[in-house]
Scaffold this motif. Sequence first.
Motif, PDB file in Angstrom:
ATOM      1  N   LEU A 194       0.834  -1.201   0.000  1.00 38.82           N
ATOM      2  CA  LEU A 194       0.000   0.000   0.000  1.00 38.82           C
ATOM      3  C   LEU A 194       0.868   1.250   0.000  1.00 38.82           C
ATOM      4  O   LEU A 194       0.600   2.206  -0.733  1.00 38.82           O
ATOM      5  CB  LEU A 194      -0.929  -0.010   1.224  1.00 38.82           C
TER       6      LEU A 194
ATOM      7  N   SER B 235      -3.521   7.120   1.447  1.00 44.86           N
ATOM      8  CA  SER B 235      -3.796   5.776   1.939  1.00 44.86           C
ATOM      9  C   SER B 235      -5.286   5.623   2.233  1.00 44.86           C
ATOM     10  O   SER B 235      -5.878   4.577   1.987  1.00 44.86           O
ATOM     11  CB  SER B 235      -2.957   5.518   3.197  1.00 44.86           C
ATOM     12  N   ALA B 236      -5.900   6.684   2.735  1.00 38.50           N
ATOM     13  CA  ALA B 236      -7.346   6.656   3.021  1.00 38.50           C
ATOM     14  C   ALA B 236      -8.157   6.476   1.737  1.00 38.50           C
ATOM     15  O   ALA B 236      -9.174   5.761   1.741  1.00 38.50           O
ATOM     16  CB  ALA B 236      -7.756   7.932   3.742  1.00 38.50           C
TER      17      ALA B 236
ATOM     18  N   GLN C 132      -7.854   2.837   0.822  1.00 38.00           N
ATOM     19  CA  GLN C 132      -8.664   2.047   1.752  1.00 38.00           C
ATOM     20  C   GLN C 132     -10.149   2.141   1.379  1.00 38.00           C
ATOM     21  O   GLN C 132     -10.867   1.142   1.404  1.00 38.00           O
ATOM     22  CB  GLN C 132      -8.459   2.529   3.200  1.00 38.00           C
ATOM     23  N   SER C 133     -10.588   3.328   1.017  1.00 33.49           N
ATOM     24  CA  SER C 133     -11.980   3.525   0.611  1.00 33.49           C
ATOM     25  C   SER C 133     -12.285   2.748  -0.667  1.00 33.49           C
ATOM     26  O   SER C 133     -13.339   2.131  -0.793  1.00 33.49           O
ATOM     27  CB  SER C 133     -12.243   5.016   0.399  1.00 33.49           C
TER      28      SER C 133
ATOM     29  N   ILE D 207     -10.828   0.084  -1.675  1.00 36.38           N
ATOM     30  CA  ILE D 207     -10.870  -1.337  -1.322  1.00 36.38           C
ATOM     31  C   ILE D 207     -12.220  -1.668  -0.685  1.00 36.38           C
ATOM     32  O   ILE D 207     -12.851  -2.679  -1.022  1.00 36.38           O
ATOM     33  CB  ILE D 207      -9.696  -1.705  -0.396  1.00 36.38           C
ATOM     34  N   GLN D 208     -12.674  -0.819   0.227  1.00 36.80           N
ATOM     35  CA  GLN D 208     -13.976  -1.037   0.874  1.00 36.80           C
ATOM     36  C   GLN D 208     -15.111  -1.047  -0.143  1.00 36.80           C
ATOM     37  O   GLN D 208     -16.052  -1.827  -0.017  1.00 36.80           O
ATOM     38  CB  GLN D 208     -14.252   0.035   1.917  1.00 36.80           C
TER      39      GLN D 208
ATOM     40  N   LYS E 201      -4.657  -9.874   0.321  1.00 38.80           N
ATOM     41  CA  LYS E 201      -4.405  -9.495   1.714  1.00 38.80           C
ATOM     42  C   LYS E 201      -3.546 -10.576   2.359  1.00 38.80           C
ATOM     43  O   LYS E 201      -3.899 -11.738   2.381  1.00 38.80           O
ATOM     44  CB  LYS E 201      -5.716  -9.322   2.473  1.00 38.80           C
TER      45      LYS E 201
ATOM     46  N   ASP F 252      -1.801  -8.395   7.885  1.00 38.61           N
ATOM     47  CA  ASP F 252      -2.441  -7.083   7.996  1.00 38.61           C
ATOM     48  C   ASP F 252      -2.075  -6.151   6.852  1.00 38.61           C
ATOM     49  O   ASP F 252      -2.335  -4.950   6.921  1.00 38.61           O
ATOM     50  CB  ASP F 252      -2.053  -6.427   9.332  1.00 38.61           C
ATOM     51  N   ASN F 253      -1.460  -6.680   5.809  1.00 35.79           N
ATOM     52  CA  ASN F 253      -0.991  -5.851   4.702  1.00 35.79           C
ATOM     53  C   ASN F 253      -1.723  -6.192   3.410  1.00 35.79           C
ATOM     54  O   ASN F 253      -2.090  -7.337   3.179  1.00 35.79           O
ATOM     55  CB  ASN F 253       0.510  -6.050   4.478  1.00 35.79           C
ATOM     56  N   TYR F 254      -1.901  -5.184   2.581  1.00 36.30           N
ATOM     57  CA  TYR F 254      -2.429  -5.388   1.238  1.00 36.30           C
ATOM     58  C   TYR F 254      -1.260  -5.468   0.277  1.00 36.30           C
ATOM     59  O   TYR F 254      -0.292  -4.725   0.390  1.00 36.30           O
ATOM     60  CB  TYR F 254      -3.330  -4.225   0.826  1.00 36.30           C
TER      61      TYR F 254
END
Length: 112
Positions: A4, A16-17, A20-21, A23-24, A32, A35-37
């Motif tokens: 990431l 990064s946010a 993350q969005s 991905i969500q 994954k 804890d890492n992408y």
Amino acid sequence: MITLETLCLNLPEVTSADIQSWIQNQWLKPEKKEDNYLFYEIDEARARLILDLRDNLGISEDAMSLVLNLIDQLYTTRRQMKYLCEVISTDHYPDSRQKLRQLMDEFIINGL
């Protein structure tokens, strides 16, 4: 594969946010590990596409899912057409050619 953090370095326009969005929202589907992408080249290309759609074409977050879905459908159809052209132009797929001929005959007979 990249992390990431590396993806964010390669795409300074995103945070990064943002990633993350995405991905969500399932616009990006990285692997994954713990804890890492981990992102493939195709993930980075898709992130660039999302950026282009958002920043250059003004696609809103609400419309992005629809636009990406349509693009995915287009690419799927393109792959299918490429396969179809290969089946038509070669003798490597005799069963597929026969099925295709039957479908074409039905199409012509039924006027679909």
